[in-house]
Scaffold this motif. Sequence first.
Motif, PDB file in Angstrom:
ATOM      1  N   PHE A   1       1.912   4.415  -1.103  1.00  0.00           N
ATOM      2  CA  PHE A   1       1.147   5.346  -2.095  1.00  0.00           C
ATOM      3  C   PHE A   1       1.968   6.061  -3.221  1.00  0.00           C
ATOM      4  O   PHE A   1       1.194   6.410  -4.188  1.00  0.00           O
TER       5      PHE A   1
ATOM      6  N   ARG B   1       2.288   4.079 -10.462  1.00  0.00           N
ATOM      7  CA  ARG B   1       1.637   3.254 -11.300  1.00  0.00           C
ATOM      8  C   ARG B   1       0.762   3.565 -12.352  1.00  0.00           C
ATOM      9  O   ARG B   1       0.421   3.208 -13.289  1.00  0.00           O
ATOM     10  N   GLY B   2      -0.106   4.617 -11.950  1.00  0.00           N
ATOM     11  CA  GLY B   2      -1.083   5.349 -12.827  1.00  0.00           C
ATOM     12  C   GLY B   2      -0.561   5.806 -13.808  1.00  0.00           C
ATOM     13  O   GLY B   2      -1.356   6.128 -14.991  1.00  0.00           O
TER      14      GLY B   2
ATOM     15  N   LEU C   1       0.814  -1.366   0.050  1.00  0.00           N
ATOM     16  CA  LEU C   1      -0.034   0.159   0.200  1.00  0.00           C
ATOM     17  C   LEU C   1       0.724   1.094  -0.073  1.00  0.00           C
ATOM     18  O   LEU C   1       0.565   2.073   0.360  1.00  0.00           O
TER      19      LEU C   1
ATOM     20  N   THR D   1       4.812  -4.022 -12.234  1.00  0.00           N
ATOM     21  CA  THR D   1       4.726  -3.605 -10.858  1.00  0.00           C
ATOM     22  C   THR D   1       5.855  -4.341 -10.236  1.00  0.00           C
ATOM     23  O   THR D   1       6.360  -3.585  -9.104  1.00  0.00           O
TER      24      THR D   1
ATOM     25  N   PHE E   1       1.554   3.623  -5.850  1.00  0.00           N
ATOM     26  CA  PHE E   1       0.194   3.719  -6.564  1.00  0.00           C
ATOM     27  C   PHE E   1       0.053   4.868  -7.371  1.00  0.00           C
ATOM     28  O   PHE E   1      -0.536   4.784  -8.662  1.00  0.00           O
ATOM     29  N   TYR E   2       0.395   6.164  -6.934  1.00  0.00           N
ATOM     30  CA  TYR E   2       0.725   7.093  -7.736  1.00  0.00           C
ATOM     31  C   TYR E   2       1.436   7.159  -9.166  1.00  0.00           C
ATOM     32  O   TYR E   2       0.975   7.368 -10.246  1.00  0.00           O
TER      33      TYR E   2
END
Length: 458
Positions: free
Chosen positions: A405, A411-412, A403, A420, A408-409
């Motif tokens: 962040f 990866r977008g 998790l 990943t 996550f950001y």
Amino acid sequence: MAEFMAILLFISICVVLMAGYPVAFTLAGVSLIFAGIGVLTGTFDPGYLSALPNRLFGIMNNQTMLAVPLFVFMGVMLEKSKVAEDLLESMSRLFGSLRGGLIISVCVVGALLAASTGIVGATVVTMGLLALPTLLKRGYDPGIATGTLAATGTLGQIIPPSIVLVLLGDVMSSAYQQAQLKMGIFSPKTVSVGDLFMGALIPGLMLVGLYVLYLVAMIFIKPEKMPAIPQEELGEVEWGKLLGALVPPLALIVIVLGSILAGFATPTEAAAIGAVGATLLALFKGQLNISQMRSVAHGTTDITCMVFLILIGASLFSLIFRGFGGEHLIEEVFQSLPGGVLGAFFLVMLVIFLLGFILDFIEIIFVVVPIVGPVLLAMGLDPIWLGVMIALNLQTSFLTPPLGFSLFYLRGVTPRSVSTGTMYRGVIPFIGIQLLMLVIAYLFPGIITWLPEQIYGK
């Protein structure tokens, strides 16, 4: 029975948060459910809830917390004014012809942008959109490229002005006052956000230096993964454009921090200066219009509402946790640990690091720190040193899978060709560097405490 309910309350909240429910409503809702059960079973005194209105009024009337929307406004405005784009283009022309020069430029620009905005998502996404396609096209290793981008985005959490330090400063101040009461000390002395800003400045700059040293080492160890770019492809360095891109954000950072250092302004007043300065910078760059202002206002409102809702939920949780005797339980556990205060400190740092794999930094600040902070401070730890050490530890939560962040950001905005798993492998060295910085700050505490002592005499 009551202490068992306190443990079960903490575990239940972590489980519900991992299930993906909104943080603020999870903290408040689960706590109220447990309070109701506690009243029915006779393990909770509902009188504890009578303190809630005063706490909520204190949150809304807290001048320190006013710095949060102002710093967020400053960060969002700088993001919209294309500061990163101009900086990256100029720095790439200056250093891109050197082997690894482009990735080091990305690291330096990311650090400047992180210090300017203090918003991880904005920094990572902006740098990912601007720099990642060029790095991949030029043959840079995808793991090193994505790892560097994700890690530099987290620097805004430790390099002041930082929203993490603002939130942590308020929580640590409350914890310090509780610790003083435990020790029978009645003193007006508190831990201010300015103290944490000054304490975090040197470790934050050292962390940037360690990132750059790692990249330089990789240039020598695996030069094929970070090729140079021919100067004719980059074009000539335009020194006027470079200075025009570099000086304004640097000047804004210096003015904001300098006003705090010199004692001319409180962190909240300095945040207001930063917000006005960022707006003027966007105006001079021709990036200020009604649509832009509307976008900045919406972004600022969204983040600010999220923070304050979580803070309200966390206040309710801490009251009910204390009503179940959880604070006394934590104190007994810490005092029974081998090694005394150091054993307790290492356990807390380990728990915060592990929680960083599954929880956001705001959740950890508002849930964990109010529980362990008063106990550790009552055991004699320096509040500024402890606050910065927690902030350094929290920084790893942005990079630790699953998790993280920053991951996550990034990866977008990362092409599907980069897996990943490659991104995870890329951030591992930077997690190690952040942990190394923690060790250095532990072995040499003066790195944190020296500047506040010189400036404030603390």
